[in-house]
Scaffold this motif. Sequence first.
Motif, PDB file in Angstrom:
ATOM      1  N   ASN A 235       0.914  -1.110   0.003  1.00 20.33           N
ATOM      2  CA  ASN A 235      -0.080  -0.124   0.014  1.00 20.33           C
ATOM      3  C   ASN A 235       0.837   1.569   0.143  1.00 20.33           C
ATOM      4  O   ASN A 235       2.030   1.312   0.607  1.00 20.33           O
ATOM      5  N   LYS A 236       0.518   2.265  -0.739  1.00 17.46           N
ATOM      6  CA  LYS A 236       1.130   3.446  -0.692  1.00 17.46           C
ATOM      7  C   LYS A 236       0.529   4.441   0.367  1.00 17.46           C
ATOM      8  O   LYS A 236      -0.683   4.685   0.516  1.00 17.46           O
ATOM      9  N   LYS A 237       1.468   5.101   0.933  1.00 14.56           N
ATOM     10  CA  LYS A 237       1.256   6.066   2.007  1.00 14.56           C
ATOM     11  C   LYS A 237       2.190   7.230   1.764  1.00 14.56           C
ATOM     12  O   LYS A 237       3.486   7.339   2.180  1.00 14.56           O
TER      13      LYS A 237
END
Length: 109
Positions: free
Chosen positions: A58-60
């Motif tokens: 997941n991209k944060k």
Amino acid sequence: MRRDVYQAIADPVRREIIDLLSKEALSINEIANEFEISRPAISKHLKILNESGLIEINKKGRERYCKIQAQNLIPAFMWLEQHKKLWEGKIDSFEEYLMKLKKQSTDNE
């Protein structure tokens, strides 16, 4: 491409990555810092783990974080457990055979 869980866990680096992620979600950079191989090599391993469903990425912000999907290891664990019992039985039989040979050897002395 969907990859096989067994293919994913066959590599020792991927097993180490799984072990790291079993403790906490980590960024790709944090994972790469744990190994003495190139960042592209780590990315390839992560891609295989992701394609096999063992991790989720997941991209944060600017970072991409990897999180283990432990439930997808259950079929492999069950398969290994089943075969563990089989091999334990064979090893026990072999041990008994060796003990019998040793006893025969000492009886003949």
